[in-house]
Each structure stands twice: as C-alpha cells, then as structure tokens.
Scaffold this motif. Structure first.
Motif, mmCIF file in Angstrom:
data_model
loop_
_atom_site.group_PDB
_atom_site.id
_atom_site.type_symbol
_atom_site.label_atom_id
_atom_site.label_comp_id
_atom_site.label_asym_id
_atom_site.label_seq_id
_atom_site.Cartn_x
_atom_site.Cartn_y
_atom_site.Cartn_z
ATOM 1 N N PRO A 15 3.618 5.637 -8.092
ATOM 2 C CA PRO A 15 3.269 4.809 -6.937
ATOM 3 C C PRO A 15 1.851 4.253 -7.043
ATOM 4 C CG PRO A 15 3.049 7.139 -6.386
ATOM 5 C CD PRO A 15 3.516 7.079 -7.822
ATOM 6 N N GLY A 16 1.590 3.230 -6.259
ATOM 7 C CA GLY A 16 0.202 2.808 -6.086
ATOM 8 C C GLY A 16 -0.168 1.483 -6.718
ATOM 9 N N GLY A 17 -1.277 0.980 -6.189
ATOM 10 C CA GLY A 17 -1.742 -0.351 -6.545
ATOM 11 C C GLY A 17 -2.283 -0.453 -7.960
ATOM 12 N N LEU A 18 -2.883 0.632 -8.467
ATOM 13 C CA LEU A 18 -3.446 0.577 -9.822
ATOM 14 C C LEU A 18 -2.317 0.290 -10.818
ATOM 15 C CD1 LEU A 18 -5.947 3.043 -11.383
ATOM 16 C CD2 LEU A 18 -3.846 2.563 -12.576
ATOM 17 N N ASP A 24 -10.225 0.466 2.253
ATOM 18 C CA ASP A 24 -9.359 0.193 1.101
ATOM 19 C C ASP A 24 -10.168 -0.595 0.073
ATOM 20 O OD1 ASP A 24 -6.898 0.167 -0.248
ATOM 21 O OD2 ASP A 24 -5.805 -0.442 1.544
ATOM 22 N N GLY A 25 -10.012 -0.237 -1.204
ATOM 23 C CA GLY A 25 -10.747 -0.945 -2.245
ATOM 24 C C GLY A 25 -10.441 -2.437 -2.190
ATOM 25 N N MET A 26 -9.164 -2.770 -2.350
ATOM 26 C CA MET A 26 -8.730 -4.153 -2.224
ATOM 27 C C MET A 26 -7.588 -4.229 -1.224
ATOM 28 S SD MET A 26 -8.600 -7.355 -2.844
ATOM 29 C CE MET A 26 -10.010 -7.440 -3.909
ATOM 30 N N ASN A 27 -6.427 -3.697 -1.564
ATOM 31 C CA ASN A 27 -5.126 -3.746 -0.921
ATOM 32 C C ASN A 27 -4.349 -4.952 -1.431
ATOM 33 O OD1 ASN A 27 -2.879 -4.293 1.077
ATOM 34 N ND2 ASN A 27 -3.603 -2.289 1.682
ATOM 35 N N LEU A 28 -3.325 -4.630 -2.208
ATOM 36 C CA LEU A 28 -2.521 -5.674 -2.838
ATOM 37 C C LEU A 28 -1.387 -6.162 -1.944
ATOM 38 C CD1 LEU A 28 -2.215 -4.139 -6.423
ATOM 39 C CD2 LEU A 28 -3.744 -5.951 -5.657
ATOM 40 N N VAL A 29 -1.062 -5.376 -0.903
ATOM 41 C CA VAL A 29 0.117 -5.708 -0.099
ATOM 42 C C VAL A 29 -0.020 -7.096 0.551
ATOM 43 C CG1 VAL A 29 1.436 -5.007 1.949
ATOM 44 C CG2 VAL A 29 0.802 -3.312 0.227
ATOM 45 N N GLY A 30 -1.187 -7.374 1.097
ATOM 46 C CA GLY A 30 -1.402 -8.678 1.729
ATOM 47 C C GLY A 30 -1.230 -9.816 0.735
ATOM 48 N N ALA A 86 11.229 6.034 4.886
ATOM 49 C CA ALA A 86 10.428 7.160 4.372
ATOM 50 C C ALA A 86 10.479 7.299 2.867
ATOM 51 C CB ALA A 86 10.891 8.444 5.026
ATOM 52 N N SER A 87 10.961 6.300 2.170
ATOM 53 C CA SER A 87 11.018 6.418 0.707
ATOM 54 C C SER A 87 10.578 5.086 0.093
ATOM 55 C CB SER A 87 12.433 6.750 0.259
ATOM 56 O OG SER A 87 13.295 5.774 0.775
ATOM 57 N N ARG A 88 10.422 5.108 -1.219
ATOM 58 C CA ARG A 88 10.020 3.887 -1.911
ATOM 59 C C ARG A 88 11.162 2.886 -1.863
ATOM 60 N NH1 ARG A 88 6.390 2.353 -5.848
ATOM 61 N NH2 ARG A 88 7.219 0.743 -7.208
HETATM 62 C C1 GDG Z 1 -5.522 1.404 -5.167
HETATM 63 C C2 GDG Z 1 -6.586 1.097 -4.113
HETATM 64 C C3 GDG Z 1 -6.351 -1.336 -4.652
HETATM 65 C C4 GDG Z 1 4.096 0.450 -1.727
HETATM 66 N N1 GDG Z 1 5.219 0.884 -1.137
HETATM 67 C C5 GDG Z 1 6.253 0.458 -1.902
HETATM 68 C C6 GDG Z 1 5.733 -0.262 -2.987
HETATM 69 N N2 GDG Z 1 4.400 -0.250 -2.845
HETATM 70 C C7 GDG Z 1 3.460 -0.929 -3.749
HETATM 71 C C8 GDG Z 1 2.932 -2.196 -3.119
HETATM 72 C C9 GDG Z 1 1.607 -2.369 -3.848
HETATM 73 C C10 GDG Z 1 1.187 -0.921 -4.113
HETATM 74 O O1 GDG Z 1 2.332 -0.099 -3.960
HETATM 75 C C11 GDG Z 1 0.127 -0.450 -3.131
HETATM 76 O O2 GDG Z 1 -1.065 -1.059 -3.503
HETATM 77 P P1 GDG Z 1 -2.392 -1.037 -2.629
HETATM 78 O O3 GDG Z 1 -3.351 -1.972 -3.248
HETATM 79 O O4 GDG Z 1 -2.048 -1.359 -1.240
HETATM 80 O O5 GDG Z 1 -2.935 0.447 -2.563
HETATM 81 P P2 GDG Z 1 -3.306 1.766 -3.444
HETATM 82 O O6 GDG Z 1 -2.081 2.431 -3.957
HETATM 83 O O7 GDG Z 1 -4.112 2.585 -2.522
HETATM 84 O O8 GDG Z 1 -4.166 1.277 -4.701
HETATM 85 C C12 GDG Z 1 -6.357 -0.287 -3.527
HETATM 86 C C13 GDG Z 1 -5.415 -0.937 -5.768
HETATM 87 O O9 GDG Z 1 -5.662 0.406 -6.223
HETATM 88 C C14 GDG Z 1 -5.533 -1.876 -6.969
HETATM 89 O O10 GDG Z 1 -6.829 -1.898 -7.452
HETATM 90 O O11 GDG Z 1 -5.910 -2.571 -4.119
HETATM 91 O O12 GDG Z 1 -7.380 -0.601 -2.616
HETATM 92 O O13 GDG Z 1 -6.578 2.088 -3.084
HETATM 93 O O14 GDG Z 1 1.814 -3.001 -5.086
HETATM 94 O O15 GDG Z 1 3.858 -3.223 -3.332
HETATM 95 N N3 GDG Z 1 6.504 -0.833 -3.926
HETATM 96 C C15 GDG Z 1 7.866 -0.674 -3.794
HETATM 97 N N4 GDG Z 1 8.428 0.020 -2.768
HETATM 98 C C16 GDG Z 1 7.655 0.605 -1.815
HETATM 99 O O16 GDG Z 1 8.192 1.245 -0.898
HETATM 100 N N5 GDG Z 1 8.671 -1.251 -4.704
#
Ligand code: GDG
Length: 483
Positions: free
Chosen positions: A28-31, A370-376, A345-347
C-alpha cells in the motif's frame, strides 16, 4: 553501463502469510504508486523489505522476482528479523519519525533500542548494496527509514553517487530537535549528494535544522535547488513535488463503468493512518448533515480505508474509533434507502477506484499533515468530464500546488469544513469546470515523468530514458545467491 539502484523500506509487492501459505500482495501507499509509475519498465534494481520476518526461501524469492518482472523491475527482497521489524520498522521509523514528522509528537516513543536497530538495518542495507552494485551504479534512496545509510556506504568504501528523496514532511527545528539522535540523523543525511523534498516549507525546515553544522545555508532561498557545504563536500538540496502518471489515469478513466449513482458522491481514499484526518472527516460530515438537512438522502460519503502494513496500537484504536463513528452517523441519519457513510474497509481494485474518481462529485482529502498526497492528483487526472471539486486540506503538500484549483480546508475546523462541503456541492458548473481544467493542465504538465527526470537530472545528470529496459533473461541464479 550505469544502473539505477532504488532503495525503499518496502518493495512494491510484499509477502503475507495466510495459514501456512504465502501470498504476494501489492504494497500500500503513495511511495509505491509513484515509484512504480516513475520507473515503469526501466532497468531499476529495487532493494527493499519483503514484508515477512525470518529468512526468505528460494521459492519465495523467485515469486517476488516474477512479480517484479511483470512491472519491469529486478526486485531484491531483504529479510528483517522479528526484532528488526519491531525496533527499526515499527519502532524508530514508524514509532518516532513518522508521528513526529507529521506533528503527532505525543505518539512518538523514544525507546533506546529503536536507534540501535535503525543503525543496524541501515548498515545491513549498505552491505546488501555493496554486494549487488558496481562502482558506476547510481543509488536512489527513498524515505525516512534511511537517513543514515550513506554513513555505512562510506564505511564500506562505496563511492557511488547517491541521492535521497523524502516522501513525508520535514518538521521545523522545534519538533525535530526533540529527537535525541538528531545530529547523527542530520549528519547522515548530509552524506547524500542530493536531498529532495516535496515543498519549499519542508526544505526550509530542514535547512533551518542544519544552519549550525553546514555552510552556505539560506533557508529562505526560492531557488528550486540550492547547494550547501558540509565537511568540504557540496550537497544539493532541492524541491521536487511528486506527481502521478496523468496520461495513464486520464485514458484509463475514459473506459470505466460508472458506480451506482443514486445520490451525489463525496469520495475519500486513504490508508488507515491517523495523519489522514479520518476522525475529523467523519465529525465534519456529521456536522454537515446536521447543518444542511436538505442534503440528507441526497449525498453519501464513500470512504475507502486501505489497510496499513505497519503494526502499531495507534492504528488499531483508530480503526475502532472510526468504525464506531461510522455506525453512529449511519444509525442516526440513515434510512432504509440511504446509508450516509459507505465505508469500504479493504483495498479497492484499481478499476473501481478510477471509476469513483471519474464519477464522484467531490473528492475529499482531509490530512492533518501529509508530505504531498497523491489522491487529489489522481482524482483530477481521472475526472475527465471536469465536473468534480477537490476539497483539500491546507496541510497536505499538494495544497501548495493545487490551492488555486481546489477548495482548501482546515481539517481542525469542523464547522468551516462543513460549509466547504456545502460550497463544493453547490459550486456552479462553470466554476467547477474552470478549476478542474486548470488543475488537470497543471498535473499534466508536472506529471511523474517531470518529477522523475527533474530529480534524476539534478542528482546524476540522467533521464529515466537513459536507463535501458529490463532484458527478459534476468540471470536468476545470480540474484538468488543474494542473502
Ligand atoms: C506517502 C506520503 C506522499 C489508497 N487506497 C487505495 C489505493 N490507494 C492508493 C492511492 C494513492 C496511494 O494509495 C496513497 O497515496 P498518498 O500520497 O495519499 O499517501 P501515503 O501512502 O501516505 O504516501 C504522501 C506519497 O508518499 C508519495 O510521495 O504523497 O504524502 O505520506 O496512490 O490511490 N489504491 C487502490 N485501492 C485502494 O483502496 N487501488
């Protein structure tokens, strides 16, 4: 030929033990999202933990390699002992740095064994890198687990050029200096050739922390990349806001099937983490339903909460509190035809995620920090009809880039957030389109390719295209000798 060696705490896939069997899961996660898109089908050698403790059998290594090959990577799984998992991963990294750097100081546990384990695992990774690298290879290290890795690379006599990117925020000196091992951490970090941050604020905080130990430091510089001096070496320190593969989301979204749209949808997509402001979000949504009863039965909050790989008590209690609040809101306001909070509650599978991105009326990022947040950014790239509104926490790094195209909120301001939800649902179509179009243009221009190449050029004078794609005939026997 120079190869790119990428280091992160966790590989893009990891193993999970289910009964006596192991399954391979997407991490999981943005990285992982960002790096997979950045390095796609290039010859990157990716070193990281495979998610289980104890030694990894040859069979499991092969399975990980096969998974990596599908994406075009050579994955080198590193095994951690149970103690290293506890003290390095859940301990120093996620029990000290993660909470403190996200302003959750009260959650930080400064246990002495954590620092020892942090050093030990950084040293372990340095040894592994020594085994697999040639002197001309370029090393790109990711995130807060590896502040002091270059110290050990130096000790082992490795002279490879090395660069570091921090995916989370960097705190101001007042917070950072609480860490008993702060100077060792800073000195370790300064042994990279390039240190990258998402925003100018993070870089400024970092530069303020090193004014006493480095030279030529100007925390207020507005240059994207500055050069400072530390122990007679030059170190570049830059700002590189991470992004996504715009084209991929944009084209994928054009073919997805719409979700059930009996009501308007406000979408939330987060990992289960206290930094994401999930409790504040539910409280603000509850307040919104009280203040604007005309929206009852007309709108629902679809909130996906992906499980976390970190095993910490804070996540267990967050889950309990979150689920309790969901039940309370659904119990209080829900009817037999309408569930106000649809909690997933799941991916969720990628296709479903992009379908929600395309068809949701609002996407709501409520991060406390949040460092960046890719969701937006993913939402905007997938919102091809340009109808949606992004409700974005001002404490997410993304706000520094997207502030003009979204509605900024302060997640602590429950009442103000409720008003912003109302504004997002009533925003005239023309304004929505204009904001969304500008946001999409911005993300299209500053996409993941821009990020990757700007970083690699600054670090090594290379573009990702300069690294050759992976050949089919990976010398498996060589890799599997790897401990
Ligand atoms: C760290 C930093 C920074 C989430 N739920 C599902 C799913 N996701 C994917 C999203 C997105 C990723 O997970 C979450 O990325 P974020 O950027 O929001 O957050 P972190 O995991 O905290 O990442 C963050 C990032 O690194 C990159 O440098 O932006 O600030 O904390 O891609 O789509 N994907 C799927 N199902 C889900 O239920 N398929």
């Amino acid at each position: 030929m120079e190869r790119l060696i990428v280091v992160s705490a966790i590989l893009p896939v990891h193993l999970q033990k289910e009964g006596r069997e192991y399954t391979v899961k997407v991490s999981p996660g943005g990285l992982v999202t960002a790096l997979k898109q950045a390095l796609h089908h290039r010859k990157a050698i990716w070193v990281g933990w495979a998610g289980i403790t104890g030694s990894i059998s040859r069979k499991l290594k092969e399975r990980i390699l096969e998974e990596g090959k599908k994406e075009g990577f050579l994955l080198y799984p590193v095994s951690l002992t149970e103690e290293e998992r506890e003290n390095f991963f859940d301990g120093f990294s996620n029990g000290i740095i993660w909470p403190l750097f996200h302003t959750f100081q009260a959650y930080a546990r400064f246990e002495p064994p954590y620092w020892k384990a942090y050093r030990q695992v950084n040293k372990k990774f340095a040894h592994l890198i020594k085994k697999i690298s040639s002197p001309e290879d370029l090393i790109w290290v990711h995130d807060y687990h590896f502040f002091i890795l270059p110290e050990y690379l130096d000790k082992l006599g490795l002279k490879n050029r090395r660069a570091f990117f921090l995916h989370i925020p960097f705190p101001n000196p007042e917070l950072f200096f609480k860490i008993p091992w702060r100077i060792d951490m800073l000195k370790g970090l300064l042994k990279y050739d390039l240190i990258g941050f998402h925003t100018y604020i993070d870089r400024k905080n970092f530069l303020q922390c090193i004014t006493e130990i480095a030279e030529d430091v100007d925390p207020d510089s507005t240059e994207p990349v500055v050069t400072i001096r530390f122990e007679n070496r030059q170190v570049k320190v830059g700002v590189f806001p991470i992004s996504i593969d715009f084209e991929y989301y944009d084209s994928f979204a054009r073919d997805v099937r719409p979700p059930d749209k009996k009501t308007k949808i406000i979408l939330g997509v987060d990992r289960l983490d206290y930094t994401k402001g999930l409790i504040h979000k539910l409280k603000a949504f509850r307040y919104f339903l009280e203040k604007y009863p005309q929206y009852r039965c007309k709108v629902r909050l679809v909130q996906a909460v992906a499980p976390n790989i970190k095993k910490l008590p804070e996540y267990d209690s967050l889950k309990v509190e979150f689920e309790h609040l969901v039940s309370e809101i659904n119990g209080k306001f829900g009817t037999d035809r309408w569930t106000p909070v649809q909690y997933i509650a799941s991916r969720i599978p990628f296709e479903k995620l992009v379908s929600y991105y395309r068809y949701s009326d609002v996407c709501w990022v409520n991060s406390i920090k949040d460092g960046m947040n890719l969701v937006g950014k993913e939402y905007a790239a997938s919102n091809v009809d340009e109808n949606g509104v992004l409700l974005l926490s001002e404490f997410a790094g993304a706000a520094t880039e997207l502030n003009n195209f979204s509605l900024l909120i302060n997640p602590y301001d429950i009442e103000g957030t409720a008003v912003s939800i109302y504004r997002s649902l009533t925003m005239p179509a023309k304004e929505r389109k204009s904001k969304m179009r500008q946001m999409r243009n911005h993300i299209k221009r500053f996409d993941i390719r821009w990020w990757t190449n700007t970083f690699l050029e600054t670090a090594f004078g290379k573009k990702i295209e300069d690294f050759p794609p992976l050949e089919d005939d990976i010398p498996l026997h060589e890799i599997l000798q790897f401990p």
